[in-house]
Design a protein around this motif. Sequence first.
Motif, PDB file in Angstrom:
ATOM      1  N   LEU A 247       0.821  -1.215   0.000  1.00 25.23           N
ATOM      2  CA  LEU A 247       0.000   0.000   0.000  1.00 25.23           C
ATOM      3  C   LEU A 247       0.854   1.265   0.000  1.00 25.23           C
ATOM      4  O   LEU A 247       0.319   2.375  -0.063  1.00 25.23           O
ATOM      5  N   GLY A 248       2.171   1.086   0.114  1.00 25.80           N
ATOM      6  CA  GLY A 248       3.067   2.235   0.094  1.00 25.80           C
ATOM      7  C   GLY A 248       3.503   2.727   1.453  1.00 25.80           C
ATOM      8  O   GLY A 248       4.197   3.752   1.551  1.00 25.80           O
ATOM      9  N   PHE A 249       3.142   2.021   2.529  1.00 29.24           N
ATOM     10  CA  PHE A 249       3.473   2.463   3.885  1.00 29.24           C
ATOM     11  C   PHE A 249       4.792   1.824   4.331  1.00 29.24           C
ATOM     12  O   PHE A 249       4.811   0.770   4.951  1.00 29.24           O
ATOM     13  N   THR A 250       5.884   2.506   4.013  1.00 28.17           N
ATOM     14  CA  THR A 250       7.214   2.018   4.362  1.00 28.17           C
ATOM     15  C   THR A 250       7.781   2.742   5.574  1.00 28.17           C
ATOM     16  O   THR A 250       8.915   2.478   5.980  1.00 28.17           O
ATOM     17  N   GLY A 251       7.024   3.656   6.147  1.00 32.90           N
ATOM     18  CA  GLY A 251       7.465   4.401   7.319  1.00 32.90           C
ATOM     19  C   GLY A 251       6.481   5.495   7.654  1.00 32.90           C
ATOM     20  O   GLY A 251       5.467   5.679   6.970  1.00 32.90           O
ATOM     21  N   VAL A 252       6.791   6.230   8.728  1.00 31.85           N
ATOM     22  CA  VAL A 252       5.874   7.267   9.181  1.00 31.85           C
ATOM     23  C   VAL A 252       5.711   8.372   8.137  1.00 31.85           C
ATOM     24  O   VAL A 252       4.665   9.028   8.074  1.00 31.85           O
ATOM     25  N   GLY A 253       6.724   8.576   7.299  1.00 34.37           N
ATOM     26  CA  GLY A 253       6.620   9.607   6.267  1.00 34.37           C
ATOM     27  C   GLY A 253       5.460   9.364   5.321  1.00 34.37           C
ATOM     28  O   GLY A 253       4.763  10.302   4.919  1.00 34.37           O
ATOM     29  N   ALA A 254       5.244   8.093   4.969  1.00 42.27           N
ATOM     30  CA  ALA A 254       4.134   7.760   4.070  1.00 42.27           C
ATOM     31  C   ALA A 254       2.792   8.026   4.736  1.00 42.27           C
ATOM     32  O   ALA A 254       1.851   8.528   4.108  1.00 42.27           O
ATOM     33  N   LEU A 255       2.693   7.701   6.031  1.00 43.60           N
ATOM     34  CA  LEU A 255       1.458   7.981   6.768  1.00 43.60           C
ATOM     35  C   LEU A 255       1.197   9.479   6.822  1.00 43.60           C
ATOM     36  O   LEU A 255       0.067   9.941   6.559  1.00 43.60           O
ATOM     37  N   ILE A 259      -2.022  11.851   5.455  1.00 41.76           N
ATOM     38  CA  ILE A 259      -2.750  12.784   6.325  1.00 41.76           C
ATOM     39  C   ILE A 259      -2.668  14.203   5.782  1.00 41.76           C
ATOM     40  O   ILE A 259      -3.671  14.930   5.738  1.00 41.76           O
ATOM     41  N   SER A 260      -1.487  14.619   5.349  1.00 41.30           N
ATOM     42  CA  SER A 260      -1.312  15.986   4.849  1.00 41.30           C
ATOM     43  C   SER A 260      -2.071  16.215   3.549  1.00 41.30           C
ATOM     44  O   SER A 260      -2.386  17.359   3.205  1.00 41.30           O
ATOM     45  N   ARG A 261      -2.378  15.155   2.815  1.00 42.09           N
ATOM     46  CA  ARG A 261      -3.163  15.279   1.581  1.00 42.09           C
ATOM     47  C   ARG A 261      -4.641  14.980   1.814  1.00 42.09           C
ATOM     48  O   ARG A 261      -5.382  14.672   0.875  1.00 42.09           O
ATOM     49  N   ASP A 262      -5.055  15.072   3.086  1.00 42.17           N
ATOM     50  CA  ASP A 262      -6.461  14.925   3.471  1.00 42.17           C
ATOM     51  C   ASP A 262      -7.030  13.560   3.069  1.00 42.17           C
ATOM     52  O   ASP A 262      -8.182  13.441   2.644  1.00 42.17           O
ATOM     53  N   ARG A 263      -6.211  12.516   3.272  1.00 43.69           N
ATOM     54  CA  ARG A 263      -6.654  11.165   2.944  1.00 43.69           C
ATOM     55  C   ARG A 263      -6.795  10.299   4.192  1.00 43.69           C
ATOM     56  O   ARG A 263      -6.852   9.069   4.093  1.00 43.69           O
ATOM     57  N   ALA A 264      -6.875  10.942   5.368  1.00 44.00           N
ATOM     58  CA  ALA A 264      -6.971  10.172   6.612  1.00 44.00           C
ATOM     59  C   ALA A 264      -8.245   9.338   6.650  1.00 44.00           C
ATOM     60  O   ALA A 264      -8.229   8.171   7.051  1.00 44.00           O
ATOM     61  N   ARG A 265      -9.369   9.914   6.239  1.00 41.15           N
ATOM     62  CA  ARG A 265     -10.637   9.174   6.255  1.00 41.15           C
ATOM     63  C   ARG A 265     -10.551   7.948   5.346  1.00 41.15           C
ATOM     64  O   ARG A 265     -11.008   6.850   5.713  1.00 41.15           O
ATOM     65  N   LEU A 495      -2.760   1.041  11.037  1.00 42.68           N
ATOM     66  CA  LEU A 495      -1.719   1.933  10.544  1.00 42.68           C
ATOM     67  C   LEU A 495      -1.889   3.360  11.040  1.00 42.68           C
ATOM     68  O   LEU A 495      -0.921   4.082  11.231  1.00 42.68           O
ATOM     69  N   TYR A 496      -3.119   3.761  11.272  1.00 46.11           N
ATOM     70  CA  TYR A 496      -3.387   5.160  11.610  1.00 46.11           C
ATOM     71  C   TYR A 496      -3.433   5.435  13.110  1.00 46.11           C
ATOM     72  O   TYR A 496      -3.601   6.585  13.524  1.00 46.11           O
ATOM     73  N   GLU A 497      -3.275   4.434  13.966  1.00 45.05           N
ATOM     74  CA  GLU A 497      -3.633   4.613  15.363  1.00 45.05           C
ATOM     75  C   GLU A 497      -2.716   5.557  16.135  1.00 45.05           C
ATOM     76  O   GLU A 497      -3.162   6.234  17.056  1.00 45.05           O
ATOM     77  N   PHE A 498      -1.426   5.647  15.795  1.00 49.34           N
ATOM     78  CA  PHE A 498      -0.567   6.578  16.532  1.00 49.34           C
ATOM     79  C   PHE A 498      -0.989   8.024  16.279  1.00 49.34           C
ATOM     80  O   PHE A 498      -0.961   8.859  17.180  1.00 49.34           O
ATOM     81  N   SER A 499      -1.371   8.318  15.046  1.00 54.57           N
ATOM     82  CA  SER A 499      -1.874   9.656  14.723  1.00 54.57           C
ATOM     83  C   SER A 499      -3.199   9.926  15.426  1.00 54.57           C
ATOM     84  O   SER A 499      -3.461  11.042  15.864  1.00 54.57           O
ATOM     85  N   LEU A 500      -4.019   8.892  15.549  1.00 56.99           N
ATOM     86  CA  LEU A 500      -5.301   9.031  16.240  1.00 56.99           C
ATOM     87  C   LEU A 500      -5.100   9.240  17.740  1.00 56.99           C
ATOM     88  O   LEU A 500      -5.773  10.080  18.363  1.00 56.99           O
ATOM     89  N   ILE A 535      -4.654  13.112  13.676  1.00 59.37           N
ATOM     90  CA  ILE A 535      -5.893  13.061  12.894  1.00 59.37           C
ATOM     91  C   ILE A 535      -7.080  13.056  13.859  1.00 59.37           C
ATOM     92  O   ILE A 535      -6.969  12.571  14.987  1.00 59.37           O
ATOM     93  N   PRO A 536      -8.224  13.604  13.440  1.00 60.72           N
ATOM     94  CA  PRO A 536      -9.421  13.574  14.298  1.00 60.72           C
ATOM     95  C   PRO A 536     -10.055  12.198  14.293  1.00 60.72           C
ATOM     96  O   PRO A 536      -9.765  11.356  13.430  1.00 60.72           O
ATOM     97  N   SER A 537     -10.945  11.977  15.250  1.00 61.22           N
ATOM     98  CA  SER A 537     -11.547  10.650  15.420  1.00 61.22           C
ATOM     99  C   SER A 537     -12.913  10.513  14.746  1.00 61.22           C
ATOM    100  O   SER A 537     -13.507   9.433  14.807  1.00 61.22           O
ATOM    101  N   ASP A 538     -13.389  11.564  14.096  1.00 61.86           N
ATOM    102  CA  ASP A 538     -14.771  11.519  13.612  1.00 61.86           C
ATOM    103  C   ASP A 538     -15.005  10.453  12.549  1.00 61.86           C
ATOM    104  O   ASP A 538     -16.130   9.975  12.380  1.00 61.86           O
ATOM    105  N   ALA A 539     -13.959  10.057  11.816  1.00 58.83           N
ATOM    106  CA  ALA A 539     -14.137   9.052  10.774  1.00 58.83           C
ATOM    107  C   ALA A 539     -13.981   7.628  11.287  1.00 58.83           C
ATOM    108  O   ALA A 539     -14.197   6.672  10.545  1.00 58.83           O
ATOM    109  N   VAL A 540     -13.595   7.458  12.551  1.00 54.51           N
ATOM    110  CA  VAL A 540     -13.401   6.122  13.105  1.00 54.51           C
ATOM    111  C   VAL A 540     -14.767   5.524  13.445  1.00 54.51           C
ATOM    112  O   VAL A 540     -15.505   6.080  14.257  1.00 54.51           O
TER     113      VAL A 540
END
Length: 557
Positions: A247-255, A259-265, A495-500, A535-540
């Motif tokens: 999926l392209g997640f090779t490190g925190v930079g990819a995550l 998020i910075s491109r508004d793709r967290a949801r 994958l997203y839980e540390f940001s959450l 990231i906010p929790s509203d989409a969880v």
Amino acid sequence: MEKRKLCAVTVDGRTKKYPYGTTYEAIAADHQAAYDSDILLVLRNGKLRELHKPLRRDCSLTFLTARDKPGAQTYERSAIFLFLKAFHDTVGAGRVDHLSVDHSVGQALFIRASGEFTICEAFLRRVQTRMEELVARALPIEKRDMDLDDAIAYFRANGMEDKAEAMRCRLGSTVNVYELDGYVDYFYGYMAPNTRYIRHFELLPAQPGAMYLLLPAQSDPNRLGERPVSGAVFRAQYEATLHAERLGFTGVGALNDWISRDRARELILMQEALMEKQIADIARQIAARPDVRFVMIAGPSSSGKTTFSHRLATQLFACGLTPHAVATDNYFKNREDTPRDEDGQYDFECLEAMDTEAFNRDMLRLLDGETVELPRFNFKTGSREYAGDMLTLGAGDVLVIEGIHCLNDALSHALPAERKFRVYISCLTTLNIDSHNRIPSTDARLLRRITRDARARGTSAAGTIAMWPSVRRGEEKHIYPYQDRADAVFNSALLYEFSLLRPYIEPLLYAIRPDDPTYLEARRLLKFLSYFLPIPSDAVPPTSIAREFIGGGCYQT
């Protein structure tokens, strides 16, 4: 203070004066005889300092070895740096395409590599020999500041794109890097002063394209730990790592990029869909075995067992089965019959605290079609009670049983093996800071527990951190020895839980004061969380395992 002056250094209540500018390594050498393993770090007035740092003021010092958590982390980090340098020396410049320290397997680190070489025993002996040569030379591990933009450019030019991406969202104009005999890398945390300190290690072959770096256990820093065994839990974490990379997640930079491109949801929904599919697959495995009546679920603290059990029950319904929840906690012995540990405290985690005979008797009666009154344990009175909770198993009924001993056959010794389906659940992290800075799964579970304990149990972050070592000892004794007996392994990591979790945890950790014994661990966790964009929790969704910790879920947790 003038440089010619002497500084008063107090260690264990005794004060001695040293010249201004004396390194902490030199001071540690005066006290090394009192320790059975190398001093790796110092606490100066309660703050961690590397041994190469110079003395600048009067102070009190406490020495840390690899028997202490910060020391053990320093040893591991330094050993990884030593390995990376030796590996590149052995292979040659420009011949390494990929080299990543993925995760731990017991006391070993699982490392993957690809390029113009073949990993075999002869090759690993060459790398190990090079490591030993570097150790014998006692080469300094030098720390220096590098301009952030220069660091990003350097790592990109040297094929470490994931490291460059991890730095892209960091504040500040400089970054600390380490250099060993011309090899430069970035590490999250402190290092030993030179290679002489890294004497215990062994390289072992793993699967094709991979190897293990075996290191000592924290309990015995002078001896290598047991050789790793690649069981079902290892395979689950490895497969999850490969999926994340696809999926392209090779490190925190990819995550952070998502998020910075508004793709967290989008990421949240994708992760939840994947998790639902995995739970559905386990439910289908259970349904495919018509003799199964007992689904036994176990896993370490903060793995998400409660939410998983509810979601598995839903999927079992979808498969045409009728699940019934049974908590093994209700089969605790009465308080006066509970064993005590070596400190005289009640030991609620040992198997002997369970009334295994009553549990097996009730389960066998249910299996025989009898109606059974199930108990409830009253934790306030310390006694088992009966309040008319009657249960009879029908033809398509299964019991979903959760508890720390559920994979230990001694708990369910009377139940036929073909009637049991064992599930091991844990949070097996697959996302690392970068390819050389891994995130331990225990950190993920600790952050989950801090969040939940503060929300649901009124426990401070300091309280949770303080009791974490005891929790870990219980897991090592009662859960991990049985994990590879499972019929299915479920990885609850997201994958997203540390940001959450970051917005929930940061205020709790900042509340810990410098004089608190847990302060150092709190600062380490704060630094770790700073790598992740929040990231906010509203989409969880309310069914998410993450809701078990942040709240707002549809299950009672």
